[in-house]
Design an enzyme around this catalytic site. Structure first.
Site, short mmCIF file in Angstrom:
data_model
loop_
_atom_site.label_atom_id
_atom_site.label_comp_id
_atom_site.label_asym_id
_atom_site.label_seq_id
_atom_site.Cartn_x
_atom_site.Cartn_y
_atom_site.Cartn_z
N ALA A 20 -8.87 11.56 4.05
CA ALA A 20 -10.23 11.20 4.48
C ALA A 20 -11.24 12.23 4.00
O ALA A 20 -10.97 13.44 4.02
CB ALA A 20 -10.29 11.09 6.00
N GLU B 226 0.80 3.61 3.24
CA GLU B 226 0.25 2.28 3.53
C GLU B 226 -1.26 2.37 3.50
O GLU B 226 -1.83 3.39 3.91
CB GLU B 226 0.67 1.80 4.93
N ASN C 194 -9.08 -1.97 1.35
CA ASN C 194 -9.61 -0.61 1.11
C ASN C 194 -9.63 -0.31 -0.39
O ASN C 194 -8.82 0.45 -0.92
CB ASN C 194 -8.78 0.43 1.87
N TYR D 196 -5.48 5.99 -5.18
CA TYR D 196 -4.02 6.17 -5.27
C TYR D 196 -3.51 5.74 -6.65
O TYR D 196 -2.60 6.35 -7.19
CB TYR D 196 -3.32 5.39 -4.16
#
Ligand SMILES: CC(C)(COP(=O)(O)OP(=O)(O)OC[C@H]1O[C@@H](n2cnc3c(N)ncnc32)[C@H](O)[C@@H]1OP(=O)(O)O)[C@@H](O)C(=O)NCCC(=O)NCCS
Length: 145
Positions: free
Chosen positions: A72, A105, A110, A117
């Site tokens: 985050a 996950e 998103n 990723y």
């Protein structure tokens, strides 16, 4: 930017940031504290700017596997490469500990996180239907070194 390991002194700040970064389903302070209890194989990293944490990420290291729990960045600090810097360090350290396969996950909606990723070599490997409390599916991603 200063990149460092996070510890129990960072629990309050991380719990505050959870509410800002994951408004739909933030971890409670107790959930954050559990990650720093020493009862699990978690490693957390924090990026600081101006003396405040602006990003954090965590991974459970269970060689040969790693499980990324969270990444985050404060909204006003995004798209400056901060998550990439934290992930890079976290993955390098995990590889040095014998991790060769890392999974995570992420909400199927998103787009920013999935794109992030993918830049780190994670590939889509399946879906967990209704994984999140609001019923959204989770995309399962893996990176193999
Ligand atoms: C996902 C998140 C961690 C990305 O943090 P960030 O510091 O902005 O990411 P970076 O600047 O390192 O971005 C690296 C790459 O990821 C991709 N990316 C990041 N944000 C993106 C966006 N909004 N849209 C499309 N691609 C994006 C891009 O490829 C980007 O490279 P580029 O900026 O050169 O195009 C951040 O948006 C965030 O905290 N979101 C809320 C919390 C969250 O959803 N965490 C993931 C939970 S699984």
């Amino acid at each position: 930017m200063i990149l460092r390991c996070a510890d129990a002194n960072d629990i309050d700040r991380i719990a505050e940031m959870e509410k800002v970064c994951f408004p739909e389903d933030p971890w409670s302070r107790d959930m954050v504290a559990a990650e720093f209890s020493g009862l699990n194989p978690a490693r957390y990293y924090a990026a600081e700017e101006g003396g405040e944490i602006v990003a954090y990420a965590g991974i459970w290291v269970i060689p040969p596997e790693g499980y990324i729990t969270n990444v985050a960045v404060l909204p006003e600090c995004r798209r400056k490469g901060i998550a990439s810097a934290v992930l890079q360090k976290m993955i390098e350290d995990s590889l040095a500990e014998g991790v060769t396969d890392i999974t995570l996950e992420v909400r199927v909606s998103n787009v920013p996180a999935i794109a992030l990723y993918k830049t780190f070599g994670f590939e889509e490997a399946g879906v967990r239907p209704g994984y999140y409390q609001d019923g959204e599916d989770a995309l399962i991603m893996w990176r193999h070194d």
